[in-house]
Design a protein around this motif. Structure first.
Motif, PDB file in Angstrom:
ATOM      1  N   GLN A  25       0.818  -1.215   0.000  1.00 53.17           N
ATOM      2  CA  GLN A  25       0.000   0.000   0.000  1.00 53.17           C
ATOM      3  C   GLN A  25       0.855   1.269   0.000  1.00 53.17           C
ATOM      4  O   GLN A  25       0.340   2.362  -0.170  1.00 53.17           O
ATOM      5  CB  GLN A  25      -0.926   0.035   1.232  1.00 53.17           C
ATOM      6  CG  GLN A  25      -2.033  -0.985   1.203  1.00 53.17           C
ATOM      7  CD  GLN A  25      -3.055  -0.678   0.129  1.00 53.17           C
ATOM      8  OE1 GLN A  25      -3.366   0.466  -0.164  1.00 53.17           O
ATOM      9  NE2 GLN A  25      -3.565  -1.723  -0.492  1.00 53.17           N
ATOM     10  N   GLY A  26       2.148   1.103   0.252  1.00 55.64           N
ATOM     11  CA  GLY A  26       3.036   2.253   0.319  1.00 55.64           C
ATOM     12  C   GLY A  26       2.946   2.987   1.648  1.00 55.64           C
ATOM     13  O   GLY A  26       3.295   4.162   1.740  1.00 55.64           O
ATOM     14  N   TRP A  27       2.472   2.291   2.676  1.00 57.00           N
ATOM     15  CA  TRP A  27       2.300   2.898   3.989  1.00 57.00           C
ATOM     16  C   TRP A  27       3.534   2.685   4.853  1.00 57.00           C
ATOM     17  O   TRP A  27       4.148   1.619   4.843  1.00 57.00           O
ATOM     18  CB  TRP A  27       1.105   2.299   4.718  1.00 57.00           C
ATOM     19  CG  TRP A  27      -0.216   2.564   4.066  1.00 57.00           C
ATOM     20  CD1 TRP A  27      -0.508   3.507   3.132  1.00 57.00           C
ATOM     21  CD2 TRP A  27      -1.425   1.849   4.299  1.00 57.00           C
ATOM     22  NE1 TRP A  27      -1.826   3.419   2.771  1.00 57.00           N
ATOM     23  CE2 TRP A  27      -2.422   2.417   3.478  1.00 57.00           C
ATOM     24  CE3 TRP A  27      -1.769   0.789   5.121  1.00 57.00           C
ATOM     25  CZ2 TRP A  27      -3.723   1.959   3.462  1.00 57.00           C
ATOM     26  CZ3 TRP A  27      -3.074   0.330   5.103  1.00 57.00           C
ATOM     27  CH2 TRP A  27      -4.036   0.909   4.288  1.00 57.00           C
ATOM     28  N   THR A  28       3.868   3.690   5.629  1.00 56.23           N
ATOM     29  CA  THR A  28       4.913   3.558   6.634  1.00 56.23           C
ATOM     30  C   THR A  28       4.299   2.956   7.895  1.00 56.23           C
ATOM     31  O   THR A  28       3.064   2.849   8.006  1.00 56.23           O
ATOM     32  CB  THR A  28       5.510   4.932   6.988  1.00 56.23           C
ATOM     33  OG1 THR A  28       4.481   5.734   7.569  1.00 56.23           O
ATOM     34  CG2 THR A  28       6.094   5.618   5.760  1.00 56.23           C
ATOM     35  N   LEU A  29       5.155   2.598   8.835  1.00 53.46           N
ATOM     36  CA  LEU A  29       4.635   2.136  10.130  1.00 53.46           C
ATOM     37  C   LEU A  29       3.788   3.230  10.777  1.00 53.46           C
ATOM     38  O   LEU A  29       2.751   2.944  11.372  1.00 53.46           O
ATOM     39  CB  LEU A  29       5.785   1.746  11.064  1.00 53.46           C
ATOM     40  CG  LEU A  29       6.434   0.398  10.804  1.00 53.46           C
ATOM     41  CD1 LEU A  29       7.708   0.271  11.614  1.00 53.46           C
ATOM     42  CD2 LEU A  29       5.484  -0.733  11.120  1.00 53.46           C
ATOM     43  N   ASP A  30       4.222   4.480  10.642  1.00 52.55           N
ATOM     44  CA  ASP A  30       3.471   5.594  11.230  1.00 52.55           C
ATOM     45  C   ASP A  30       2.079   5.715  10.633  1.00 52.55           C
ATOM     46  O   ASP A  30       1.105   5.929  11.354  1.00 52.55           O
ATOM     47  CB  ASP A  30       4.221   6.916  11.046  1.00 52.55           C
ATOM     48  CG  ASP A  30       5.459   7.020  11.915  1.00 52.55           C
ATOM     49  OD1 ASP A  30       5.474   6.412  13.007  1.00 52.55           O
ATOM     50  OD2 ASP A  30       6.401   7.713  11.512  1.00 52.55           O
ATOM     51  N   SER A  31       1.979   5.590   9.313  1.00 51.11           N
ATOM     52  CA  SER A  31       0.663   5.760   8.685  1.00 51.11           C
ATOM     53  C   SER A  31      -0.277   4.608   9.044  1.00 51.11           C
ATOM     54  O   SER A  31      -1.461   4.831   9.305  1.00 51.11           O
ATOM     55  CB  SER A  31       0.785   5.928   7.168  1.00 51.11           C
ATOM     56  OG  SER A  31       1.355   4.791   6.572  1.00 51.11           O
ATOM     57  N   LEU A  32       0.235   3.372   9.088  1.00 46.54           N
ATOM     58  CA  LEU A  32      -0.617   2.261   9.507  1.00 46.54           C
ATOM     59  C   LEU A  32      -0.992   2.406  10.980  1.00 46.54           C
ATOM     60  O   LEU A  32      -2.135   2.147  11.354  1.00 46.54           O
ATOM     61  CB  LEU A  32       0.071   0.919   9.264  1.00 46.54           C
ATOM     62  CG  LEU A  32      -0.718  -0.319   9.695  1.00 46.54           C
ATOM     63  CD1 LEU A  32      -2.082  -0.384   9.030  1.00 46.54           C
ATOM     64  CD2 LEU A  32       0.072  -1.593   9.429  1.00 46.54           C
ATOM     65  N   ALA A  33      -0.059   2.842  11.797  1.00 42.69           N
ATOM     66  CA  ALA A  33      -0.338   3.022  13.224  1.00 42.69           C
ATOM     67  C   ALA A  33      -1.484   4.013  13.435  1.00 42.69           C
ATOM     68  O   ALA A  33      -2.370   3.781  14.259  1.00 42.69           O
ATOM     69  CB  ALA A  33       0.919   3.503  13.947  1.00 42.69           C
ATOM     70  N   ARG A  34      -1.466   5.112  12.691  1.00 40.25           N
ATOM     71  CA  ARG A  34      -2.562   6.083  12.807  1.00 40.25           C
ATOM     72  C   ARG A  34      -3.892   5.468  12.397  1.00 40.25           C
ATOM     73  O   ARG A  34      -4.914   5.708  13.027  1.00 40.25           O
ATOM     74  CB  ARG A  34      -2.278   7.315  11.950  1.00 40.25           C
ATOM     75  CG  ARG A  34      -1.299   8.284  12.578  1.00 40.25           C
ATOM     76  CD  ARG A  34      -1.263   9.606  11.845  1.00 40.25           C
ATOM     77  NE  ARG A  34      -0.870   9.458  10.441  1.00 40.25           N
ATOM     78  CZ  ARG A  34       0.383   9.432  10.004  1.00 40.25           C
ATOM     79  NH1 ARG A  34       1.377   9.542  10.860  1.00 40.25           N
ATOM     80  NH2 ARG A  34       0.640   9.302   8.723  1.00 40.25           N
ATOM     81  N   ARG A  35      -3.883   4.674  11.349  1.00 44.18           N
ATOM     82  CA  ARG A  35      -5.114   4.071  10.840  1.00 44.18           C
ATOM     83  C   ARG A  35      -5.708   3.041  11.801  1.00 44.18           C
ATOM     84  O   ARG A  35      -6.924   2.871  11.853  1.00 44.18           O
ATOM     85  CB  ARG A  35      -4.860   3.390   9.500  1.00 44.18           C
ATOM     86  CG  ARG A  35      -4.547   4.346   8.393  1.00 44.18           C
ATOM     87  CD  ARG A  35      -4.077   3.584   7.147  1.00 44.18           C
ATOM     88  NE  ARG A  35      -3.620   4.466   6.122  1.00 44.18           N
ATOM     89  CZ  ARG A  35      -4.394   4.960   5.155  1.00 44.18           C
ATOM     90  NH1 ARG A  35      -5.663   4.663   5.117  1.00 44.18           N
ATOM     91  NH2 ARG A  35      -3.884   5.752   4.250  1.00 44.18           N
ATOM     92  N   CYS A  36      -4.867   2.320  12.518  1.00 48.23           N
ATOM     93  CA  CYS A  36      -5.383   1.262  13.391  1.00 48.23           C
ATOM     94  C   CYS A  36      -5.251   1.581  14.875  1.00 48.23           C
ATOM     95  O   CYS A  36      -5.498   0.711  15.718  1.00 48.23           O
ATOM     96  CB  CYS A  36      -4.741  -0.077  13.050  1.00 48.23           C
ATOM     97  SG  CYS A  36      -2.972  -0.154  13.261  1.00 48.23           S
ATOM     98  N   HIS A  37      -4.857   2.813  15.186  1.00 43.52           N
ATOM     99  CA  HIS A  37      -4.799   3.292  16.582  1.00 43.52           C
ATOM    100  C   HIS A  37      -3.863   2.465  17.464  1.00 43.52           C
ATOM    101  O   HIS A  37      -4.180   2.134  18.603  1.00 43.52           O
ATOM    102  CB  HIS A  37      -6.202   3.358  17.194  1.00 43.52           C
ATOM    103  CG  HIS A  37      -7.177   4.116  16.358  1.00 43.52           C
ATOM    104  ND1 HIS A  37      -7.118   5.488  16.238  1.00 43.52           N
ATOM    105  CD2 HIS A  37      -8.192   3.707  15.566  1.00 43.52           C
ATOM    106  CE1 HIS A  37      -8.081   5.892  15.419  1.00 43.52           C
ATOM    107  NE2 HIS A  37      -8.743   4.824  14.997  1.00 43.52           N
ATOM    108  N   LEU A  38      -2.711   2.122  16.902  1.00 46.00           N
ATOM    109  CA  LEU A  38      -1.642   1.474  17.658  1.00 46.00           C
ATOM    110  C   LEU A  38      -0.397   2.328  17.516  1.00 46.00           C
ATOM    111  O   LEU A  38      -0.299   3.159  16.608  1.00 46.00           O
ATOM    112  CB  LEU A  38      -1.357   0.071  17.114  1.00 46.00           C
ATOM    113  CG  LEU A  38      -2.466  -0.961  17.249  1.00 46.00           C
ATOM    114  CD1 LEU A  38      -2.111  -2.220  16.476  1.00 46.00           C
ATOM    115  CD2 LEU A  38      -2.731  -1.297  18.702  1.00 46.00           C
ATOM    116  N   SER A  39       0.574   2.112  18.365  1.00 45.15           N
ATOM    117  CA  SER A  39       1.815   2.873  18.243  1.00 45.15           C
ATOM    118  C   SER A  39       2.687   2.254  17.147  1.00 45.15           C
ATOM    119  O   SER A  39       2.631   1.035  16.912  1.00 45.15           O
ATOM    120  CB  SER A  39       2.576   2.894  19.567  1.00 45.15           C
ATOM    121  OG  SER A  39       3.147   1.639  19.823  1.00 45.15           O
TER     122      SER A  39
END
Length: 63
Positions: A25-39
């Motif tokens: 998806q081209g997502w960073t860990l930060d962007s996935l973390a924001r989407r799923c409300h995890l650090s």
């Protein structure tokens, strides 16, 4: 195959799938973390196998 080795295989498959889909998806860990409300550090530890993913974490990641 023992129960422990089966669990390790499933854990590895889930970790690889999470990382593979995130990267696709081209997502960073930060962007996935924001989407799923995890650090981001929690996601990193899950992907690298330093933490087992809990079912309550897996649902938001999957969404």
């Amino acid at each position: 195959m023992t129960q422990e080795s089966l669990e390790n295989d499933v854990d590895g498959l889930v970790r690889a799938r999470i990382r593979g889909l995130r990267v696709a998806q081209g997502w960073t860990l930060d962007s996935l973390a924001r989407r799923c409300h995890l650090s981001p550090s929690t996601l990193s530890r899950i992907e690298t196998g330093h933490r087992r993913v809990a079912l309550d974490q897996l649902v938001p990641i999957a969404r």
